[in-house]
Design a protein around this motif. Structure first.
Motif, PDB file in Angstrom:
ATOM      1  N   TYR A 140      26.472  30.420  30.465  1.00 26.21           N
ATOM      2  CA  TYR A 140      26.323  31.713  31.473  1.00 26.21           C
ATOM      3  C   TYR A 140      25.600  31.805  32.552  1.00 26.21           C
ATOM      4  O   TYR A 140      25.757  31.778  33.731  1.00 26.21           O
ATOM      5  N   THR A 141      24.009  31.763  31.930  1.00 27.07           N
ATOM      6  CA  THR A 141      22.945  32.240  32.951  1.00 27.07           C
ATOM      7  C   THR A 141      22.774  30.894  34.233  1.00 27.07           C
ATOM      8  O   THR A 141      22.715  31.348  35.054  1.00 27.07           O
ATOM      9  N   MET A 142      22.730  29.910  33.361  1.00 28.46           N
ATOM     10  CA  MET A 142      22.293  28.818  34.339  1.00 28.46           C
ATOM     11  C   MET A 142      23.402  28.017  35.268  1.00 28.46           C
ATOM     12  O   MET A 142      23.263  27.501  36.083  1.00 28.46           O
ATOM     13  N   VAL A 143      24.684  28.157  34.461  1.00 30.72           N
ATOM     14  CA  VAL A 143      25.602  27.294  35.046  1.00 30.72           C
ATOM     15  C   VAL A 143      26.829  28.286  35.855  1.00 30.72           C
ATOM     16  O   VAL A 143      27.047  28.139  37.029  1.00 30.72           O
ATOM     17  N   HIS A 147      27.541  30.839  40.259  1.00 34.81           N
ATOM     18  CA  HIS A 147      28.573  29.877  41.062  1.00 34.81           C
ATOM     19  C   HIS A 147      30.116  30.519  40.949  1.00 34.81           C
ATOM     20  O   HIS A 147      30.850  29.849  41.610  1.00 34.81           O
ATOM     21  N   THR A 148      30.268  31.366  40.034  1.00 32.77           N
ATOM     22  CA  THR A 148      31.985  31.702  40.048  1.00 32.77           C
ATOM     23  C   THR A 148      31.988  33.398  39.691  1.00 32.77           C
ATOM     24  O   THR A 148      31.174  33.839  38.984  1.00 32.77           O
ATOM     25  N   ALA A 207      21.466  39.356  45.712  1.00 32.98           N
ATOM     26  CA  ALA A 207      20.908  38.099  45.024  1.00 32.98           C
ATOM     27  C   ALA A 207      21.861  37.078  45.266  1.00 32.98           C
ATOM     28  O   ALA A 207      21.520  36.006  44.689  1.00 32.98           O
ATOM     29  N   ASP A 208      23.140  37.197  46.134  1.00 31.65           N
ATOM     30  CA  ASP A 208      24.086  36.253  46.176  1.00 31.65           C
ATOM     31  C   ASP A 208      24.466  35.779  44.724  1.00 31.65           C
ATOM     32  O   ASP A 208      24.838  34.620  44.749  1.00 31.65           O
ATOM     33  N   VAL A 215      32.982  39.637  45.677  1.00 36.63           N
ATOM     34  CA  VAL A 215      33.616  38.895  46.415  1.00 36.63           C
ATOM     35  C   VAL A 215      35.177  39.169  46.344  1.00 36.63           C
ATOM     36  O   VAL A 215      36.086  38.590  47.089  1.00 36.63           O
ATOM     37  N   ALA A 216      35.504  40.357  45.810  1.00 36.22           N
ATOM     38  CA  ALA A 216      37.001  40.830  45.622  1.00 36.22           C
ATOM     39  C   ALA A 216      37.030  42.136  46.087  1.00 36.22           C
ATOM     40  O   ALA A 216      36.096  42.917  46.252  1.00 36.22           O
TER      41      ALA A 216
END
Length: 306
Positions: A140-143, A147-148, A207-208, A215-216
């Motif tokens: 969860y945290t790193m991946v 990114h999603t 924080a992107d 994003v929605a």
């Protein structure tokens, strides 16, 4: 001589602040919410009140495991935490705790929690705890998180893991009632966290971090929130037929239905405010979601005891 004699006093005065900083890294309020679901899962598995020794060991191990995952999350996210107003006062951002010290602390908590569960409960409970820590800290945290937009969905697995850990601590195995209760907590996390993300949408955008509200459209988030709230209630009602043989009866079902109506109505109210262009006030749903899960857990406990 004066300076030397004063050093222990200064250190003693700083000790409470240092301890508070390390405790803050574990995110105690999140841990409390996770443990709310552990006790009813254990009681379902035991068909009543489990032994005090087993209960204490499971709660302690679960607390340490959740704390470990949260510390590792803080360690990795320290760069974006400084960009968000909600997290800018965390100890790794302010410098109260150094990154190497936080990493060591998280790893030590991980080892201790898994060892405690293994020695005092069951190997399966320990394995599930280790998996939950790794999933939250790495997957969860790193991946996923950066990114999603679906990070909250997949991140719901470790959030619901205390249910499985509590059941496994009692029985050394898993069963359908545990899976269904896991499903309730998993589904519940979506409207719960999306409401929080709506409130802090600007922070996540700065924080992107592509949380769904970033994003929605607000309307899309509102509709998905309503859908997952309905699904949460539906799965909660499924616990009656699945768990009837182990103590789930009409009392729980009535409570689940009443609480479900409350939860669903508030989700629809949020969607209505979004459609009208009013102030969304998502934290109303956020706070109600916490009360919903707490009271649902109490309903399970009472029904098993009665």
């Amino acid at each position: 001589m004066t300076a030397i004699s004063e050093r222990p006093v200064v250190s003693a005065r700083r000790l409470p602040a240092v301890l508070r900083a390390y405790v803050a890294l574990t995110k105690p309020r999140i841990i409390e919410l996770l443990l709310v679901t552990t006790l009813p899962a254990m009681m379902l598995a035991a068909g009543g009140w489990p032994s005090w020794g087993l209960l204490g060991a499971t709660m302690a191990g679960g607390t340490l495991a959740a704390g470990a995952a949260n510390v590792l999350n803080c360690w990795y996210d320290r760069d974006i935490d400084r960009l968000m107003h909600r997290t800018e006062r965390r100890p790794l951002v302010t410098g109260e705790v150094t990154p190497p010290a936080a990493l060591l602390f998280g790893l030590v908590l991980s080892v201790v929690s898994v060892a405690l569960l293994y020695l005092a409960t069951t190997p399966l409970a320990a394995f599930l705890a280790a998996g939950a820590i790794a999933y939250y800290a790495v997957v969860y945290t790193m991946v996923l998180k950066r990114h999603t937009r679906h990070s909250t969905l997949f991140g719901g697995v470790p959030g619901a893991a205390p249910v499985l850990i509590g059941w496994a601590a009692v029985t050394g195995s898993l069963a359908w009632p545990a899976v269904v209760f896991f499903g309730v907590v998993f589904c519940w996390q979506l409207p719960h966290f999306w409401a929080l993300a709506m409130r802090f949408r600007t922070d996540y955008a700065r924080a992107d971090v592509p949380m769904l509200p970033v994003v929605a459209t607000a309307l899309s988030v509102g509709r998905q929130t309503v859908a997952w709230t309905w699904l949460t209630v539906a799965v909660s009602l499924l616990l009656w037929p699945v768990g009837a043989s182990i103590g789930i009866g009409p009392l729980y079902t009535a409570a689940a239905a009443a609480l479900g109506v409350w939860f669903v109505v508030e989700a629809h109210r949020l969607l209505g405010r979004i459609r009208r262009g009013d102030e969304t006030r998502p934290m109303q749903l956020f706070h109600i979601s916490i009360s919903y899960m707490a009271l649902l857990s109490v309903a399970i406990i009472v029904d098993v005891l009665v």
